[in-house]
Design a protein around this motif. Structure first.
Motif, short mmCIF file in Angstrom:
data_model
loop_
_atom_site.label_atom_id
_atom_site.label_comp_id
_atom_site.label_asym_id
_atom_site.label_seq_id
_atom_site.Cartn_x
_atom_site.Cartn_y
_atom_site.Cartn_z
N SER A 65 29.46 -5.72 -0.79
CA SER A 65 28.63 -4.53 -0.56
C SER A 65 27.26 -4.59 -1.22
O SER A 65 26.45 -3.70 -1.06
N TYR A 66 27.00 -5.68 -1.95
CA TYR A 66 25.68 -5.86 -2.57
C TYR A 66 24.78 -6.78 -1.75
O TYR A 66 23.62 -6.96 -2.06
N CYS A 67 25.33 -7.41 -0.69
CA CYS A 67 24.66 -8.60 -0.15
C CYS A 67 23.82 -8.33 1.09
O CYS A 67 24.25 -7.65 2.03
N SER A 68 22.66 -8.94 1.10
CA SER A 68 21.74 -8.81 2.24
C SER A 68 22.16 -9.69 3.40
O SER A 68 21.61 -9.58 4.49
N GLN A 69 23.14 -10.57 3.19
CA GLN A 69 23.46 -11.58 4.21
C GLN A 69 24.70 -11.28 5.02
O GLN A 69 25.10 -12.06 5.88
N SER A 70 25.33 -10.13 4.76
CA SER A 70 26.51 -9.75 5.53
C SER A 70 26.07 -9.27 6.91
O SER A 70 25.17 -8.44 7.02
N SER A 71 26.76 -9.75 7.97
CA SER A 71 26.39 -9.32 9.32
C SER A 71 26.83 -7.87 9.57
O SER A 71 26.49 -7.27 10.59
N ARG A 72 27.58 -7.30 8.63
CA ARG A 72 28.06 -5.93 8.80
C ARG A 72 27.00 -4.89 8.50
O ARG A 72 27.15 -3.72 8.85
N GLY A 202 25.83 -3.69 -12.79
CA GLY A 202 25.13 -2.59 -12.13
C GLY A 202 25.65 -2.29 -10.74
O GLY A 202 24.94 -1.75 -9.89
N LEU A 203 26.91 -2.65 -10.49
CA LEU A 203 27.54 -2.34 -9.20
C LEU A 203 28.17 -0.95 -9.22
O LEU A 203 28.79 -0.54 -8.24
N GLY A 204 28.05 -0.28 -10.36
CA GLY A 204 28.71 1.01 -10.56
C GLY A 204 29.93 0.86 -11.44
O GLY A 204 30.70 1.81 -11.64
N GLU A 205 30.12 -0.33 -11.99
CA GLU A 205 31.29 -0.59 -12.85
C GLU A 205 31.10 0.06 -14.24
O GLU A 205 30.00 0.40 -14.62
N SER A 206 32.21 0.16 -14.96
CA SER A 206 32.20 0.79 -16.29
C SER A 206 32.08 -0.27 -17.39
O SER A 206 32.18 -1.47 -17.11
N ASP A 207 31.94 0.20 -18.64
CA ASP A 207 31.97 -0.73 -19.77
C ASP A 207 33.28 -1.52 -19.76
O ASP A 207 33.29 -2.73 -20.00
N ASP A 208 34.39 -0.81 -19.49
CA ASP A 208 35.70 -1.51 -19.47
C ASP A 208 35.71 -2.62 -18.43
O ASP A 208 36.31 -3.67 -18.66
N ASP A 209 35.09 -2.37 -17.29
CA ASP A 209 35.03 -3.42 -16.26
C ASP A 209 34.21 -4.61 -16.75
O ASP A 209 34.58 -5.76 -16.53
N ARG A 210 33.11 -4.33 -17.42
CA ARG A 210 32.27 -5.44 -17.91
C ARG A 210 33.03 -6.24 -18.97
O ARG A 210 32.94 -7.47 -19.03
N LEU A 232 22.17 -6.12 -10.39
CA LEU A 232 22.09 -5.83 -8.96
C LEU A 232 20.64 -5.66 -8.50
O LEU A 232 19.88 -4.91 -9.09
N VAL A 233 20.32 -6.38 -7.42
CA VAL A 233 19.06 -6.16 -6.72
C VAL A 233 19.45 -5.32 -5.50
O VAL A 233 20.06 -5.85 -4.57
N PRO A 234 19.15 -4.00 -5.53
CA PRO A 234 19.63 -3.17 -4.42
C PRO A 234 18.91 -3.54 -3.12
O PRO A 234 17.69 -3.67 -3.09
N ILE A 235 19.69 -3.75 -2.06
CA ILE A 235 19.14 -4.19 -0.77
C ILE A 235 19.29 -3.05 0.24
O ILE A 235 20.40 -2.54 0.45
N ALA A 236 18.18 -2.69 0.88
CA ALA A 236 18.21 -1.63 1.89
C ALA A 236 19.23 -1.98 2.98
O ALA A 236 19.29 -3.12 3.43
N THR A 238 22.51 -2.00 2.67
CA THR A 238 23.84 -2.32 2.12
C THR A 238 24.44 -1.06 1.50
O THR A 238 23.71 -0.14 1.12
N PRO A 239 25.77 -1.02 1.37
CA PRO A 239 26.40 0.17 0.77
C PRO A 239 25.90 0.47 -0.64
O PRO A 239 25.95 1.61 -1.08
N LEU A 240 25.42 -0.53 -1.37
CA LEU A 240 24.98 -0.31 -2.74
C LEU A 240 23.47 -0.05 -2.86
O LEU A 240 22.93 -0.05 -3.97
N ALA A 241 22.83 0.17 -1.72
CA ALA A 241 21.36 0.32 -1.72
C ALA A 241 20.88 1.40 -2.69
O ALA A 241 19.86 1.23 -3.35
N GLY A 242 21.62 2.49 -2.80
CA GLY A 242 21.14 3.62 -3.62
C GLY A 242 21.66 3.61 -5.04
O GLY A 242 21.49 4.60 -5.76
N THR A 243 22.30 2.53 -5.46
CA THR A 243 22.91 2.50 -6.80
C THR A 243 21.83 2.56 -7.88
O THR A 243 20.85 1.82 -7.81
N PRO A 244 22.00 3.47 -8.86
CA PRO A 244 20.98 3.53 -9.93
C PRO A 244 20.92 2.22 -10.71
O PRO A 244 21.93 1.55 -10.90
#
Ligand code: DTB
Length: 325
Positions: A65-72, A202-210, A232-236, A238-244
């Motif tokens: 969901s972070y990737c610019s190269q998915s055909s989806r 920066g995918l929205g994960e927590s400290d515990d995830d890191r 994360l480099v947010p890509i327009a 993609t589902p993660l485009a708006g991630t802070p």
């Protein structure tokens, strides 16, 4: 009493609890300690540079969901065919002249198939290697037999990221499992290649995830020969485009923790430098990062490489030559 130069600070591998305790230390203590350990295992003024080129872009069936190269997803990235040899060799020569000791070739797709594109990648690897630089490829999932063919062609490193913690992983990718990623790394290891792996913060994960992500990396035996930490480099599109954007101090904290629990591993401050200030990058180097992607482009997005000459000069950093070959 100071430790001998090449003795790890703690008995390895570290437990998850030890990694969590390190991660939660006051940041300045943590960075101080990470820098002290860094100096026992690495030359603090040296940063290794890898040049990254996308030799085939886009049209990937996976749903990362972070990737610019998915055909989806409808992203600004246009798919391309496999690049010709001359273009890759020109890129590699230019990168070498500009201080890169390794050339990383990325080809999009779910996995490696035994087809003409793979033959072309094998050729690229042997010709780039012959220029006197280390080689790395990132081609998706691979089995040990194909990994061995890459090794025979002259490949030094294979990059395949675990991306994040096992617990958070399903929120990011559903089309391949965490276990399949680990299997690919085992195949890479079995073929005698150096392992380059890491993930994206920066995918929205927590400290515990890191912490779990770092524990997974630090538990690998042997530990990876290259650890890649991306922001994360947010890509327009993609589902993660708006991630802070993740706080750069959390990036530095994660790098410092990685340095303490993987003292010998080169750690690459990878994607995400473009949006970091020079001071933020300097803090990441102080925390133990000692490798970057050079140049003005990553796979599909801009990179901070055009600022590196000035940044490295002002920090007194020099390019590191090949580590493993
Ligand atoms: C890694 O950890 N980061 C690189 C590399 N391994 C292949 C890729 C970064 C790509 C950043 C987004 C882009 O340019 O598309």
């Amino acid at each position: 009493m100071s430790l001998p130069k090449n003795e790890p600070a703690t008995a390895l591998p570290s437990t998850r609890e030890q990694i969590a305790a390190t991660y939660h230390r006051p940041l300045l203590d943590l960075i101080h300690e990470a820098q002290s350990v860094h100096r026992r295992f690495h030359t603090p003024s040296e940063v290794q540079q890898s040049a990254l080129i996308s030799v085939k872009t886009g049209a990937c069936p996976e749903d990362c969901s972070y990737c610019s190269q998915s055909s989806r997803y409808k992203t600004p990235t246009e798919p391309t065919r496999m690049m010709g040899l001359d273009e890759v060799l020109d890129f590699a020569r230019h990168a070498r002249e500009n201080g890169a000791s390794r050339v990383c070739m990325g080809s999009s797709g779910r996995d490696v198939k035994d087809n003409r594109d793979f033959e072309q990648v094998l050729e690229m690897v042997s010709r780039v290697k012959a220029l006197g630089v280390e080689t790395c490829v990132t081609l998706g999932m691979i089995d040990a037999a194909k990994a061995r063919r890459l090794k025979e062609a002259g490949l030094d490193y294979y990059n395949h990221n675990i991306d994040t913690s096992e617990a958070y992983y399903d929120r990011v990718i559903t089309t391949r499992s965490y276990g399949e990623r680990i299997d690919t790394l085992s195949a890479v290891r079995e073929a005698g290649l150096h392992v380059c792996t890491g993930g994206i913060l920066g995918l929205g994960e927590s400290d515990d995830d890191r912490i779990s992500f770092l524990h997974q990396l630090a538990s690998m035996d042997p530990q990876p020969e290259s650890v890649t930490i991306n922001r994360l480099v947010p890509i327009a599109g993609t589902p993660l485009a708006g991630t802070p954007m993740l706080d750069v101090l959390v990036v530095a904290r994660t790098i410092a923790t990685a340095r303490l629990h993987m003292p010998e591993a080169p750690i690459r401050l990878s994607a995400g430098r473009e949006s970091m200030s020079d001071e933020a990058q300097a803090l990441c180097f102080l925390a133990g990062a000692n490798s970057v992607f050079s140049g003005e482009k990553l796979l599909t997005t801009p990179n901070a490489g055009n600022r590196d000459q000035s940044l490295f000069e002002r920090l007194g950093i020099t390019a590191k030559a090949c580590a493993h070959s």
